[in-house]
Design a protein around this motif. Structure first.
Motif, PDB file in Angstrom:
ATOM      1  N   VAL A 202      52.318  51.032  38.209  1.00 56.87           N
ATOM      2  CA  VAL A 202      52.144  49.903  39.127  1.00 56.87           C
ATOM      3  C   VAL A 202      51.940  50.354  40.565  1.00 56.87           C
ATOM      4  O   VAL A 202      51.008  49.925  41.249  1.00 56.87           O
ATOM      5  CB  VAL A 202      53.350  48.948  39.045  1.00 56.87           C
ATOM      6  CG1 VAL A 202      53.214  47.836  40.068  1.00 56.87           C
ATOM      7  CG2 VAL A 202      53.455  48.367  37.642  1.00 56.87           C
ATOM      8  N   GLY A 203      52.812  51.250  41.040  1.00 52.72           N
ATOM      9  CA  GLY A 203      52.672  51.724  42.420  1.00 52.72           C
ATOM     10  C   GLY A 203      51.335  52.395  42.658  1.00 52.72           C
ATOM     11  O   GLY A 203      50.684  52.182  43.690  1.00 52.72           O
ATOM     12  N   LYS A 204      50.904  53.208  41.682  1.00 55.66           N
ATOM     13  CA  LYS A 204      49.610  53.882  41.808  1.00 55.66           C
ATOM     14  C   LYS A 204      48.459  52.883  41.851  1.00 55.66           C
ATOM     15  O   LYS A 204      47.490  53.056  42.595  1.00 55.66           O
ATOM     16  CB  LYS A 204      49.398  54.834  40.632  1.00 55.66           C
ATOM     17  CG  LYS A 204      50.211  56.112  40.690  1.00 55.66           C
ATOM     18  CD  LYS A 204      49.827  57.001  39.526  1.00 55.66           C
ATOM     19  CE  LYS A 204      50.544  58.341  39.585  1.00 55.66           C
ATOM     20  NZ  LYS A 204      50.141  59.204  38.443  1.00 55.66           N
ATOM     21  N   LEU A 205      48.564  51.844  41.039  1.00 56.44           N
ATOM     22  CA  LEU A 205      47.501  50.844  41.003  1.00 56.44           C
ATOM     23  C   LEU A 205      47.348  50.154  42.357  1.00 56.44           C
ATOM     24  O   LEU A 205      46.240  49.971  42.856  1.00 56.44           O
ATOM     25  CB  LEU A 205      47.805  49.793  39.927  1.00 56.44           C
ATOM     26  CG  LEU A 205      47.533  50.224  38.483  1.00 56.44           C
ATOM     27  CD1 LEU A 205      48.124  49.218  37.513  1.00 56.44           C
ATOM     28  CD2 LEU A 205      46.047  50.376  38.235  1.00 56.44           C
ATOM     29  N   ILE A 206      48.485  49.789  42.942  1.00 57.29           N
ATOM     30  CA  ILE A 206      48.420  49.105  44.233  1.00 57.29           C
ATOM     31  C   ILE A 206      47.859  50.035  45.303  1.00 57.29           C
ATOM     32  O   ILE A 206      47.035  49.641  46.129  1.00 57.29           O
ATOM     33  CB  ILE A 206      49.815  48.586  44.632  1.00 57.29           C
ATOM     34  CG1 ILE A 206      50.336  47.616  43.582  1.00 57.29           C
ATOM     35  CG2 ILE A 206      49.768  47.912  45.995  1.00 57.29           C
ATOM     36  CD1 ILE A 206      51.777  47.220  43.770  1.00 57.29           C
ATOM     37  N   ALA A 245      55.149  47.150  48.097  1.00 57.87           N
ATOM     38  CA  ALA A 245      54.778  45.974  47.311  1.00 57.87           C
ATOM     39  C   ALA A 245      55.692  45.826  46.107  1.00 57.87           C
ATOM     40  O   ALA A 245      56.091  44.713  45.736  1.00 57.87           O
ATOM     41  CB  ALA A 245      53.321  46.078  46.870  1.00 57.87           C
ATOM     42  N   LEU A 246      56.063  46.954  45.499  1.00 56.35           N
ATOM     43  CA  LEU A 246      56.985  46.906  44.371  1.00 56.35           C
ATOM     44  C   LEU A 246      58.358  46.396  44.795  1.00 56.35           C
ATOM     45  O   LEU A 246      59.019  45.682  44.051  1.00 56.35           O
ATOM     46  CB  LEU A 246      57.117  48.298  43.742  1.00 56.35           C
ATOM     47  CG  LEU A 246      55.915  48.756  42.914  1.00 56.35           C
ATOM     48  CD1 LEU A 246      56.087  50.209  42.499  1.00 56.35           C
ATOM     49  CD2 LEU A 246      55.735  47.869  41.701  1.00 56.35           C
ATOM     50  N   GLN A 247      58.780  46.760  45.987  1.00 58.40           N
ATOM     51  CA  GLN A 247      60.060  46.246  46.474  1.00 58.40           C
ATOM     52  C   GLN A 247      60.023  44.720  46.549  1.00 58.40           C
ATOM     53  O   GLN A 247      60.974  44.043  46.146  1.00 58.40           O
ATOM     54  CB  GLN A 247      60.368  46.831  47.855  1.00 58.40           C
ATOM     55  CG  GLN A 247      60.677  48.324  47.855  1.00 58.40           C
ATOM     56  CD  GLN A 247      60.984  48.839  49.243  1.00 58.40           C
ATOM     57  OE1 GLN A 247      61.609  48.148  50.047  1.00 58.40           O
ATOM     58  NE2 GLN A 247      60.544  50.056  49.545  1.00 58.40           N
TER      59      GLN A 247
END
Length: 475
Positions: A202-206, A245-247
Protein backbone atom coordinates in the motif's frame (compact mmCIF):
# COMPACT_ATOMS: atom_id res chain seq x y z
CA UNK A 1 -21.33 5.00 19.96
CA UNK A 2 -17.83 3.61 20.11
CA UNK A 3 -17.24 0.14 18.76
CA UNK A 4 -16.03 -2.02 21.65
CA UNK A 5 -13.54 -4.79 20.94
CA UNK A 6 -11.96 -7.43 23.09
CA UNK A 7 -8.22 -7.21 23.65
CA UNK A 8 -7.73 -10.37 21.61
CA UNK A 9 -9.60 -8.86 18.67
CA UNK A 10 -7.70 -5.62 19.02
CA UNK A 11 -4.31 -7.30 19.01
CA UNK A 12 -5.18 -9.36 15.99
CA UNK A 13 -6.75 -6.55 13.99
CA UNK A 14 -4.13 -3.89 14.76
CA UNK A 15 -1.42 -3.40 12.20
CA UNK A 16 2.32 -3.06 12.63
CA UNK A 17 4.90 -0.82 11.08
CA UNK A 18 8.46 0.20 11.84
CA UNK A 19 9.92 3.60 11.03
CA UNK A 20 12.82 1.88 9.24
CA UNK A 21 10.70 -0.41 7.13
CA UNK A 22 8.11 1.33 4.96
CA UNK A 23 7.24 -2.02 3.34
CA UNK A 24 5.06 -2.97 6.27
CA UNK A 25 1.68 -1.58 5.42
CA UNK A 26 -1.66 -2.05 7.11
CA UNK A 27 -5.05 -3.46 6.63
CA UNK A 28 -6.74 -0.10 6.67
CA UNK A 29 -5.69 1.07 3.24
CA UNK A 30 -8.96 -0.66 2.44
CA UNK A 31 -10.81 1.25 -0.28
CA UNK A 32 -7.54 2.69 -1.44
CA UNK A 33 -5.83 -0.59 -2.29
CA UNK A 34 -8.17 -1.48 -5.12
CA UNK A 35 -8.45 1.99 -6.62
CA UNK A 36 -4.74 2.80 -6.51
CA UNK A 37 -3.96 -0.46 -8.31
CA UNK A 38 -6.71 0.13 -10.81
CA UNK A 39 -5.63 3.75 -11.36
CA UNK A 40 -2.12 2.64 -12.28
CA UNK A 41 -3.37 -0.08 -14.58
CA UNK A 42 -5.85 2.33 -16.16
CA UNK A 43 -3.03 4.62 -17.21
CA UNK A 44 -1.32 1.76 -18.99
CA UNK A 45 -4.58 0.64 -20.53
CA UNK A 46 -5.02 4.06 -22.07
CA UNK A 47 -1.47 4.34 -23.44
CA UNK A 48 0.15 0.93 -23.67
CA UNK A 49 -2.44 -1.80 -23.17
CA UNK A 50 -0.70 -4.30 -25.39
CA UNK A 51 2.59 -3.93 -23.51
CA UNK A 52 0.83 -4.43 -20.20
CA UNK A 53 -0.83 -7.59 -21.43
CA UNK A 54 2.52 -9.04 -22.43
CA UNK A 55 4.08 -8.07 -19.10
CA UNK A 56 1.31 -9.48 -16.92
CA UNK A 57 0.76 -12.63 -18.93
CA UNK A 58 4.15 -13.94 -17.77
CA UNK A 59 3.01 -13.91 -14.10
CA UNK A 60 -0.20 -15.67 -13.01
CA UNK A 61 -2.62 -13.24 -11.33
CA UNK A 62 -4.45 -16.03 -9.54
CA UNK A 63 -2.52 -17.36 -6.56
CA UNK A 64 -5.32 -19.28 -4.82
CA UNK A 65 -6.31 -22.81 -5.81
CA UNK A 66 -10.09 -22.98 -5.98
CA UNK A 67 -11.90 -26.31 -6.16
CA UNK A 68 -14.47 -26.72 -8.96
CA UNK A 69 -17.22 -26.08 -6.40
CA UNK A 70 -15.53 -22.91 -5.13
CA UNK A 71 -14.90 -21.65 -8.65
CA UNK A 72 -18.59 -22.17 -9.45
CA UNK A 73 -19.54 -19.57 -6.82
CA UNK A 74 -18.40 -16.91 -9.28
CA UNK A 75 -20.06 -16.23 -12.63
CA UNK A 76 -17.60 -17.52 -15.22
CA UNK A 77 -19.27 -15.91 -18.23
CA UNK A 78 -17.11 -13.60 -20.30
CA UNK A 79 -17.21 -9.94 -19.27
CA UNK A 80 -15.01 -8.36 -21.94
CA UNK A 81 -14.93 -8.32 -25.72
CA UNK A 82 -12.75 -10.39 -28.00
CA UNK A 83 -10.18 -9.57 -30.64
CA UNK A 84 -9.36 -5.88 -30.83
CA UNK A 85 -12.19 -5.16 -28.40
CA UNK A 86 -10.65 -7.25 -25.58
CA UNK A 87 -10.39 -4.19 -23.31
CA UNK A 88 -14.09 -3.26 -23.47
CA UNK A 89 -16.69 -4.38 -20.94
CA UNK A 90 -19.65 -6.12 -22.54
CA UNK A 91 -22.03 -6.25 -19.56
CA UNK A 92 -22.48 -5.08 -15.94
CA UNK A 93 -19.98 -6.75 -13.62
CA UNK A 94 -19.86 -7.16 -9.82
CA UNK A 95 -16.35 -7.49 -8.39
CA UNK A 96 -15.71 -8.46 -4.76
CA UNK A 97 -12.56 -6.74 -3.51
CA UNK A 98 -10.91 -7.88 -0.29
CA UNK A 99 -8.07 -6.13 1.52
CA UNK A 100 -6.11 -8.73 3.45
CA UNK A 101 -4.65 -8.26 6.93
CA UNK A 102 -2.33 -11.18 7.61
CA UNK A 103 -0.22 -11.75 10.71
CA UNK A 104 2.22 -14.65 11.34
CA UNK A 105 -0.31 -16.58 13.50
CA UNK A 106 -2.70 -16.60 10.51
CA UNK A 107 -0.47 -18.79 8.34
CA UNK A 108 0.74 -22.35 8.85
CA UNK A 109 4.36 -21.65 7.99
CA UNK A 110 5.18 -18.02 8.81
CA UNK A 111 8.42 -16.60 7.38
CA UNK A 112 11.45 -17.34 9.54
CA UNK A 113 12.30 -13.64 9.81
CA UNK A 114 9.07 -13.06 11.76
CA UNK A 115 10.10 -15.41 14.58
CA UNK A 116 11.56 -14.01 17.77
CA UNK A 117 10.27 -10.49 17.20
CA UNK A 118 8.66 -8.59 20.04
CA UNK A 119 5.82 -7.48 17.79
CA UNK A 120 3.57 -8.94 15.11
CA UNK A 121 4.52 -7.86 11.59
CA UNK A 122 2.34 -8.17 8.52
CA UNK A 123 3.28 -11.01 6.16
CA UNK A 124 2.76 -11.32 2.43
CA UNK A 125 -0.11 -13.79 2.33
CA UNK A 126 -3.79 -13.98 1.43
CA UNK A 127 -4.83 -16.01 4.47
CA UNK A 128 -6.32 -14.40 7.54
CA UNK A 129 -9.02 -11.78 7.95
CA UNK A 130 -10.49 -9.96 4.97
CA UNK A 131 -10.70 -6.67 6.79
CA UNK A 132 -11.74 -4.77 3.69
CA UNK A 133 -14.69 -5.78 1.58
CA UNK A 134 -15.99 -3.78 -1.34
CA UNK A 135 -18.57 -4.88 -3.86
CA UNK A 136 -17.90 -2.78 -6.95
CA UNK A 137 -20.34 -2.65 -9.83
CA UNK A 138 -19.01 -1.64 -13.25
CA UNK A 139 -22.08 -0.85 -15.35
CA UNK A 140 -21.39 0.07 -19.00
CA UNK A 141 -25.14 0.21 -19.68
CA UNK A 142 -25.74 2.98 -17.14
CA UNK A 143 -22.20 4.39 -17.53
CA UNK A 144 -21.52 4.46 -13.82
CA UNK A 145 -19.40 2.76 -11.18
CA UNK A 146 -20.69 1.95 -7.68
CA UNK A 147 -18.55 1.01 -4.70
CA UNK A 148 -20.37 -0.58 -1.77
CA UNK A 149 -18.34 -0.84 1.44
CA UNK A 150 -19.15 -3.81 3.67
CA UNK A 151 -18.06 -3.08 7.27
CA UNK A 152 -15.74 -5.79 8.51
CA UNK A 153 -17.75 -6.22 11.74
CA UNK A 154 -21.04 -6.93 9.92
CA UNK A 155 -22.91 -9.70 11.77
CA UNK A 156 -23.76 -12.45 9.27
CA UNK A 157 -24.28 -16.17 8.95
CA UNK A 158 -21.08 -17.73 7.58
CA UNK A 159 -22.13 -21.00 5.96
CA UNK A 160 -20.99 -23.96 8.07
CA UNK A 161 -19.56 -21.78 10.84
CA UNK A 162 -22.51 -20.01 12.42
CA UNK A 163 -22.94 -16.30 13.11
CA UNK A 164 -19.65 -14.44 12.69
CA UNK A 165 -18.15 -11.14 11.71
CA UNK A 166 -18.05 -11.17 7.95
CA UNK A 167 -14.31 -10.55 7.81
CA UNK A 168 -13.71 -14.05 9.23
CA UNK A 169 -15.24 -15.81 6.21
CA UNK A 170 -11.92 -15.71 4.36
CA UNK A 171 -10.23 -17.53 7.27
CA UNK A 172 -12.78 -20.34 7.12
CA UNK A 173 -13.18 -20.69 3.37
CA UNK A 174 -11.22 -18.17 1.32
CA UNK A 175 -12.72 -16.01 -1.42
CA UNK A 176 -15.51 -18.44 -2.29
CA UNK A 177 -16.99 -18.55 1.22
CA UNK A 178 -16.55 -14.79 1.53
CA UNK A 179 -18.44 -14.31 -1.74
CA UNK A 180 -21.25 -16.57 -0.49
CA UNK A 181 -21.48 -14.63 2.77
CA UNK A 182 -21.54 -11.30 0.95
CA UNK A 183 -24.19 -12.52 -1.50
CA UNK A 184 -26.39 -13.79 1.35
CA UNK A 185 -26.05 -10.46 3.15
CA UNK A 186 -26.93 -8.48 0.04
CA UNK A 187 -30.17 -10.14 -1.05
CA UNK A 188 -28.51 -12.80 -3.24
CA UNK A 189 -26.56 -10.45 -5.50
CA UNK A 190 -24.40 -12.26 -8.04
CA UNK A 191 -20.62 -11.93 -7.82
CA UNK A 192 -18.66 -12.29 -11.05
CA UNK A 193 -15.04 -12.14 -9.89
CA UNK A 194 -12.92 -11.48 -6.82
CA UNK A 195 -9.72 -9.60 -6.06
CA UNK A 196 -7.67 -10.07 -2.90
CA UNK A 197 -4.99 -7.47 -2.22
CA UNK A 198 -2.37 -7.84 0.50
CA UNK A 199 -1.53 -4.76 2.51
CA UNK A 200 2.25 -4.79 2.18
CA UNK A 201 2.32 -2.82 -1.05
CA UNK A 202 0.00 0.00 0.00
CA UNK A 203 2.68 2.52 0.96
CA UNK A 204 4.61 1.79 -2.23
CA UNK A 205 1.50 2.21 -4.34
CA UNK A 206 0.75 5.63 -2.89
CA UNK A 207 4.35 6.73 -3.33
CA UNK A 208 4.33 5.44 -6.91
CA UNK A 209 1.34 7.69 -7.55
CA UNK A 210 3.22 10.67 -6.14
CA UNK A 211 1.30 10.79 -2.85
CA UNK A 212 -2.12 12.34 -2.36
CA UNK A 213 -3.41 15.85 -1.60
CA UNK A 214 -6.02 15.48 1.12
CA UNK A 215 -7.62 17.37 4.00
CA UNK A 216 -6.87 15.73 7.37
CA UNK A 217 -10.15 16.31 9.28
CA UNK A 218 -8.61 16.58 12.76
CA UNK A 219 -5.40 16.03 14.69
CA UNK A 220 -4.74 12.28 14.73
CA UNK A 221 -2.32 10.81 17.24
CA UNK A 222 -1.96 7.21 18.39
CA UNK A 223 0.92 5.03 19.49
CA UNK A 224 1.13 1.28 20.11
CA UNK A 225 4.71 0.14 20.65
CA UNK A 226 3.76 -3.56 20.77
CA UNK A 227 2.33 -3.29 17.27
CA UNK A 228 4.86 -0.71 16.03
CA UNK A 229 1.90 1.51 15.18
CA UNK A 230 2.65 5.24 15.13
CA UNK A 231 0.14 7.84 13.93
CA UNK A 232 0.80 11.57 14.21
CA UNK A 233 -0.98 13.88 11.76
CA UNK A 234 -2.10 17.48 12.08
CA UNK A 235 -5.44 18.86 10.93
CA UNK A 236 -5.53 20.63 7.59
CA UNK A 237 -4.85 20.36 3.86
CA UNK A 238 -1.69 18.33 3.25
CA UNK A 239 0.26 16.40 0.65
CA UNK A 240 0.74 12.92 2.12
CA UNK A 241 3.33 10.38 1.04
CA UNK A 242 2.64 6.67 1.35
CA UNK A 243 3.57 6.41 5.02
CA UNK A 244 1.52 9.43 6.11
CA UNK A 245 -1.46 8.47 3.95
CA UNK A 246 -1.44 5.08 5.66
CA UNK A 247 -1.51 6.79 9.03
CA UNK A 248 -4.67 8.62 7.99
CA UNK A 249 -6.24 5.45 6.63
CA UNK A 250 -5.29 3.33 9.63
CA UNK A 251 -6.64 5.58 12.35
CA UNK A 252 -9.80 4.25 14.00
CA UNK A 253 -9.50 5.36 17.61
CA UNK A 254 -12.46 7.73 17.78
CA UNK A 255 -16.17 7.50 18.51
CA UNK A 256 -17.05 5.90 15.17
CA UNK A 257 -14.30 3.26 15.11
CA UNK A 258 -14.10 1.37 11.85
CA UNK A 259 -17.06 3.23 10.34
CA UNK A 260 -15.27 6.54 10.83
CA UNK A 261 -12.26 5.05 9.13
CA UNK A 262 -14.42 4.04 6.16
CA UNK A 263 -15.56 7.66 5.88
CA UNK A 264 -11.95 8.89 5.80
CA UNK A 265 -11.13 6.27 3.20
CA UNK A 266 -13.93 7.55 0.97
CA UNK A 267 -12.51 11.04 1.35
CA UNK A 268 -9.05 9.82 0.28
CA UNK A 269 -10.60 7.84 -2.56
CA UNK A 270 -12.25 10.96 -3.92
CA UNK A 271 -8.96 12.86 -3.74
CA UNK A 272 -7.11 10.10 -5.56
CA UNK A 273 -9.71 9.88 -8.29
CA UNK A 274 -9.41 13.62 -8.85
CA UNK A 275 -5.63 13.63 -9.17
CA UNK A 276 -4.16 10.32 -10.31
CA UNK A 277 -5.53 9.95 -13.81
CA UNK A 278 -3.20 12.41 -15.50
CA UNK A 279 -0.14 12.25 -17.81
CA UNK A 280 2.28 12.69 -14.90
CA UNK A 281 1.27 9.27 -13.62
CA UNK A 282 2.74 7.63 -16.72
CA UNK A 283 6.31 8.10 -15.45
CA UNK A 284 5.51 5.94 -12.40
CA UNK A 285 3.86 3.05 -14.22
CA UNK A 286 6.73 0.53 -13.77
CA UNK A 287 6.63 0.92 -9.98
CA UNK A 288 2.83 0.68 -9.90
CA UNK A 289 2.80 -2.45 -12.03
CA UNK A 290 5.41 -4.24 -9.94
CA UNK A 291 3.52 -3.61 -6.72
CA UNK A 292 0.22 -4.77 -8.17
CA UNK A 293 1.72 -8.03 -9.44
CA UNK A 294 3.29 -8.89 -6.10
CA UNK A 295 0.29 -8.30 -3.91
CA UNK A 296 -2.75 -9.41 -5.89
CA UNK A 297 -4.76 -12.64 -6.11
CA UNK A 298 -7.70 -12.65 -8.51
CA UNK A 299 -9.67 -14.85 -10.87
CA UNK A 300 -9.80 -12.00 -13.37
CA UNK A 301 -7.85 -12.52 -16.56
CA UNK A 302 -5.42 -9.91 -17.86
CA UNK A 303 -7.90 -8.92 -20.54
CA UNK A 304 -10.67 -8.53 -17.96
CA UNK A 305 -8.45 -6.40 -15.72
CA UNK A 306 -7.70 -4.16 -18.67
CA UNK A 307 -11.39 -3.88 -19.48
CA UNK A 308 -12.27 -2.89 -15.90
CA UNK A 309 -9.38 -0.42 -15.66
CA UNK A 310 -10.19 1.15 -19.01
CA UNK A 311 -13.83 1.53 -18.03
CA UNK A 312 -12.87 3.12 -14.71
CA UNK A 313 -10.58 5.60 -16.46
CA UNK A 314 -13.36 6.65 -18.84
CA UNK A 315 -16.07 7.00 -16.18
CA UNK A 316 -17.06 10.54 -15.29
CA UNK A 317 -16.22 11.24 -11.65
CA UNK A 318 -19.78 12.40 -10.99
CA UNK A 319 -20.91 8.88 -11.95
CA UNK A 320 -18.78 7.15 -9.33
CA UNK A 321 -20.91 6.46 -6.24
CA UNK A 322 -19.57 5.40 -2.83
CA UNK A 323 -22.04 3.51 -0.64
CA UNK A 324 -21.97 1.58 2.62
CA UNK A 325 -24.08 -1.33 3.87
CA UNK A 326 -26.87 0.30 5.94
CA UNK A 327 -26.96 -0.66 9.59
CA UNK A 328 -26.18 0.36 13.15
CA UNK A 329 -23.66 -0.28 15.90
CA UNK A 330 -24.61 -3.05 18.30
CA UNK A 331 -25.56 -1.94 21.81
CA UNK A 332 -23.32 -2.60 24.77
CA UNK A 333 -23.90 -6.17 26.04
CA UNK A 334 -26.33 -6.85 23.16
CA UNK A 335 -24.11 -9.64 21.84
CA UNK A 336 -20.96 -11.42 22.93
CA UNK A 337 -18.89 -9.10 20.71
CA UNK A 338 -19.30 -5.74 19.00
CA UNK A 339 -20.95 -5.82 15.56
CA UNK A 340 -22.28 -3.71 12.74
CA UNK A 341 -25.92 -4.82 12.57
CA UNK A 342 -27.14 -4.72 8.93
CA UNK A 343 -30.55 -3.19 8.22
CA UNK A 344 -32.30 -5.69 5.95
CA UNK A 345 -35.00 -3.32 4.69
CA UNK A 346 -32.51 -0.63 3.75
CA UNK A 347 -30.22 -3.22 2.16
CA UNK A 348 -33.11 -4.37 -0.02
CA UNK A 349 -33.72 -0.81 -1.17
CA UNK A 350 -30.02 -0.18 -1.81
CA UNK A 351 -29.62 -3.35 -3.85
CA UNK A 352 -32.75 -2.62 -5.87
CA UNK A 353 -31.73 0.96 -6.60
CA UNK A 354 -28.03 0.48 -7.27
CA UNK A 355 -27.51 -3.21 -8.16
CA UNK A 356 -30.71 -3.84 -10.16
CA UNK A 357 -32.04 -6.55 -7.85
CA UNK A 358 -35.77 -7.19 -7.84
CA UNK A 359 -37.32 -6.86 -4.37
CA UNK A 360 -40.75 -7.17 -2.82
CA UNK A 361 -42.77 -4.25 -4.23
CA UNK A 362 -44.97 -3.91 -1.14
CA UNK A 363 -41.97 -3.72 1.19
CA UNK A 364 -40.39 -1.06 -0.99
CA UNK A 365 -43.59 0.97 -1.10
CA UNK A 366 -43.91 0.89 2.68
CA UNK A 367 -40.29 1.90 3.12
CA UNK A 368 -40.64 4.75 0.63
CA UNK A 369 -43.80 6.06 2.29
CA UNK A 370 -42.12 6.02 5.68
CA UNK A 371 -39.03 7.84 4.45
CA UNK A 372 -41.03 10.47 2.58
CA UNK A 373 -42.61 11.55 5.86
CA UNK A 374 -39.61 11.17 8.21
CA UNK A 375 -36.47 11.72 6.16
CA UNK A 376 -33.58 12.43 8.53
CA UNK A 377 -31.68 15.53 7.38
CA UNK A 378 -28.46 16.54 9.12
CA UNK A 379 -27.26 20.11 8.53
CA UNK A 380 -23.47 20.39 8.93
CA UNK A 381 -21.57 23.69 8.92
CA UNK A 382 -18.71 23.24 6.45
CA UNK A 383 -18.06 26.93 5.80
CA UNK A 384 -15.10 27.13 8.17
CA UNK A 385 -16.87 29.92 10.10
CA UNK A 386 -18.59 28.82 13.30
CA UNK A 387 -20.74 31.97 13.29
CA UNK A 388 -22.57 31.04 10.11
CA UNK A 389 -26.33 31.38 10.49
CA UNK A 390 -27.96 28.07 9.54
CA UNK A 391 -31.45 28.84 10.86
CA UNK A 392 -32.82 30.32 7.58
CA UNK A 393 -31.78 27.10 5.82
CA UNK A 394 -33.48 24.97 8.45
CA UNK A 395 -36.66 27.06 8.15
CA UNK A 396 -36.57 26.58 4.38
CA UNK A 397 -36.42 22.81 4.85
CA UNK A 398 -39.26 22.86 7.35
CA UNK A 399 -41.43 24.93 5.00
CA UNK A 400 -40.74 22.30 2.32
CA UNK A 401 -42.29 19.68 4.62
CA UNK A 402 -39.22 18.15 6.23
CA UNK A 403 -39.76 17.68 9.94
CA UNK A 404 -36.74 15.65 11.05
CA UNK A 405 -34.00 18.27 10.55
CA UNK A 406 -31.13 18.68 12.98
CA UNK A 407 -27.67 20.26 13.22
CA UNK A 408 -24.69 17.88 13.36
CA UNK A 409 -20.97 18.47 13.70
CA UNK A 410 -18.75 18.29 10.63
CA UNK A 411 -14.97 18.09 10.99
CA UNK A 412 -14.14 17.77 7.31
CA UNK A 413 -12.68 20.15 4.78
CA UNK A 414 -14.22 23.65 4.50
CA UNK A 415 -16.28 23.67 1.31
CA UNK A 416 -16.84 26.32 -1.34
CA UNK A 417 -19.89 24.47 -2.69
CA UNK A 418 -22.48 22.81 -0.47
CA UNK A 419 -22.60 19.02 -0.65
CA UNK A 420 -25.87 17.16 -0.25
CA UNK A 421 -24.59 13.73 0.78
CA UNK A 422 -26.97 10.84 0.14
CA UNK A 423 -25.73 8.95 3.20
CA UNK A 424 -27.98 5.93 2.56
CA UNK A 425 -27.50 5.99 -1.22
CA UNK A 426 -30.87 7.65 -1.87
CA UNK A 427 -29.76 10.22 -4.44
CA UNK A 428 -33.33 10.92 -5.61
CA UNK A 429 -34.31 12.26 -2.16
CA UNK A 430 -31.10 14.32 -2.05
CA UNK A 431 -31.94 15.84 -5.45
CA UNK A 432 -35.45 16.77 -4.26
CA UNK A 433 -33.93 18.49 -1.22
CA UNK A 434 -31.48 20.35 -3.47
CA UNK A 435 -34.39 21.59 -5.56
CA UNK A 436 -36.14 22.73 -2.38
CA UNK A 437 -33.21 24.80 -1.11
CA UNK A 438 -32.06 25.92 -4.56
CA UNK A 439 -28.31 25.26 -4.36
CA UNK A 440 -25.67 22.62 -3.70
CA UNK A 441 -24.16 19.52 -5.32
CA UNK A 442 -25.55 16.01 -4.75
CA UNK A 443 -23.01 13.32 -3.88
CA UNK A 444 -23.66 9.64 -3.21
CA UNK A 445 -21.17 8.90 -0.44
CA UNK A 446 -21.14 7.73 3.16
CA UNK A 447 -19.17 10.72 4.48
CA UNK A 448 -22.11 12.47 6.13
CA UNK A 449 -23.69 12.14 9.57
CA UNK A 450 -24.17 8.43 10.34
CA UNK A 451 -27.71 8.91 11.64
CA UNK A 452 -28.94 10.81 8.60
CA UNK A 453 -30.55 9.88 5.34
CA UNK A 454 -29.18 13.04 3.74
CA UNK A 455 -26.47 15.30 5.17
CA UNK A 456 -26.31 18.89 3.96
CA UNK A 457 -22.66 19.94 4.33
CA UNK A 458 -23.14 23.69 4.07
CA UNK A 459 -20.44 25.48 2.06
CA UNK A 460 -19.57 29.11 1.44
CA UNK A 461 -22.12 29.31 -1.36
CA UNK A 462 -24.77 29.40 1.42
CA UNK A 463 -23.10 32.46 2.93
CA UNK A 464 -23.24 34.18 -0.45
CA UNK A 465 -26.90 33.20 -0.86
CA UNK A 466 -27.71 34.44 2.63
CA UNK A 467 -25.97 37.76 2.03
CA UNK A 468 -27.94 38.21 -1.20
CA UNK A 469 -31.21 37.57 0.64
CA UNK A 470 -30.33 40.09 3.32
CA UNK A 471 -29.41 42.72 0.73
CA UNK A 472 -32.67 42.20 -1.12
CA UNK A 473 -34.64 42.65 2.12
CA UNK A 474 -32.92 46.00 2.74
CA UNK A 475 -34.04 47.40 -0.59
Amino acid sequence: MTIQRTSAEENHSSDTSTPDDKKIATKSGRWLWFWVGMSGIAMISATAGALLAVSLSSTPLMQAKLSPGEAAVFDGDRISGSGLRFSELTRPVNILVMGMSVLPPDVQNPPSETKGLRYLPQVNSFDGLADVMLLIRFDPEKKNLKMLSIPRDSRVEVEGHGVKKINSANVHGGPALTAKSVSNLLDGVGIDRYIRINVLGVGKLIDALGGVDVYVPKDLKYQDDSQHLYINLKKGQQHLDGNKALQLLRYRHDENGDIGRIQRQQMVMRALMDQTLNPATLTRLPDILNVVKEHIDTNLTVEELLALAGYGARTNRSNILQLMVPGRFSEKNEFDASYWIPNKNRIAKTMAQHFDLQTNAQTNTQANNQENTSLRIAVQDSTGDEKTNLQPLIRTLEKAGYRNVYIAKHSGEPLQVTHLVAQQGDNSSAEIIRDAIGFGEVRVESTGNLGSDVSIQVGKDWVQKLNSLEESLKK
